[in-house]
Design a protein around this motif. Structure first.
Motif, short mmCIF file in Angstrom:
data_model
loop_
_atom_site.label_atom_id
_atom_site.label_comp_id
_atom_site.label_asym_id
_atom_site.label_seq_id
_atom_site.Cartn_x
_atom_site.Cartn_y
_atom_site.Cartn_z
N THR A 85 64.36 18.23 28.10
CA THR A 85 63.14 17.68 27.21
C THR A 85 61.90 19.04 27.36
OG1 THR A 85 61.90 15.88 26.91
CG2 THR A 85 62.07 16.78 29.21
N LYS A 86 61.18 18.71 26.36
CA LYS A 86 59.96 19.39 26.35
C LYS A 86 58.68 18.66 26.64
CE LYS A 86 61.85 22.91 23.30
NZ LYS A 86 61.68 24.03 22.10
N GLU A 87 58.78 17.46 27.15
CA GLU A 87 57.79 16.73 27.55
C GLU A 87 56.52 17.19 28.46
OE1 GLU A 87 59.70 13.90 30.82
OE2 GLU A 87 59.30 12.66 28.74
N ALA A 88 56.99 17.99 29.30
CA ALA A 88 56.18 18.67 30.40
C ALA A 88 55.03 19.55 29.68
CB ALA A 88 56.87 19.51 31.44
N ILE A 89 55.10 19.92 28.37
CA ILE A 89 54.10 20.79 27.64
C ILE A 89 53.66 19.86 26.74
CG2 ILE A 89 55.24 23.21 28.09
CD1 ILE A 89 56.53 23.15 25.67
#
Length: 224
Positions: A85-89
């Protein structure tokens, strides 16, 4: 890497532009050349809550932002790769991450001052009641956390008012227990701790990753 070097230099300047790794308190004004020049930022709303932080008077202030940058970068990359995923950014992830970090600092302060309050409790004081009687009153300390007060002076004033009111109540009731409070100065303690530079190091890593992701999204929209 260029961005992180620029951020580190900015943080160093905001830390007083100190030229030594270990500085004695009496030498801070001469070694940290921008100490007095940045003091006015403390009175600026919002900015004054965090910056300028404490002068870089030990090697931990130099090391903490680098540690924040390295740990933040690898943690964000690991999270996105592991969970695909890219939820950390994302902004929501940033808010959660900052809440966890600042919350951890709060727990650390409460534990430290809580131990201090427990050790100070139990001492006695001869209390003169308003009725003219004297009684031996046992002091019981609790914690008062200053969140609204941004400076040490404001927090001390609030704590003194609470303690004066508690003294007056104990004298009026001729109580054998005297409740007092110890101030926990959250914002002043955070601003003077090198932990803040660690958090800012993590934020410095997150910002360009977030910006690159937004640019990539715009590029994909144009292509579609």
């Amino acid at each position: 890497m260029a961005w992180l070097v620029i951020v580190f230099v900015i943080m160093w300047v905001l830390g007083g532009a100190c030229t030594g790794l270990f500085i004695h308190p009496r030498d801070v004004s001469s070694t940290c050349t921008l100490q007095s020049g940045l003091s006015g930022l403390r009175d600026v709303p919002v900015i004054g809550l965090l910056l300028p932080y404490n002068e870089w008077v030990s090697i931990m202030y130099w090391f903490a932002p680098i540690a924040g940058m390295v740990i933040g970068y690898f943690f964000i990359r690991w999270w996105n790769n592991h969970f695909e995923t890219k939820e950390a950014i994302s902004i929501i992830f940033l808010i959660i991450m900052l809440a966890v970090l600042f919350g951890g600092f709060f727990i650390n302060l409460m534990w430290y001052y809580g131990e201090w309050a427990n050790s100070a409790s139990g001492s006695t004081e001869i209390l003169e009641c308003t009725s003219g009687q004297t009684i031996q009153s046992v002091k019981q300390y609790s914690l008062h956390t200053c969140f609204v007060e941004a400076t040490t002076g404001e927090c001390n004033n609030t704590t003194n008012m609470i303690n004066q009111q508690n003294y007056a109540n104990a004298q009026r009731n001729c109580s054998d227990t005297l409740p007092l409070v110890i101030s926990v100065k959250y914002w002043p303690e955070l601003r003077e701790s090198f932990f803040l530079t660690f958090v800012l190091g993590i934020l410095a890593v997150w910002l360009p990753l977030f910006a690159f992701e937004q640019l990539e999204k715009k590029k994909k929209k144009k292509e579609n």
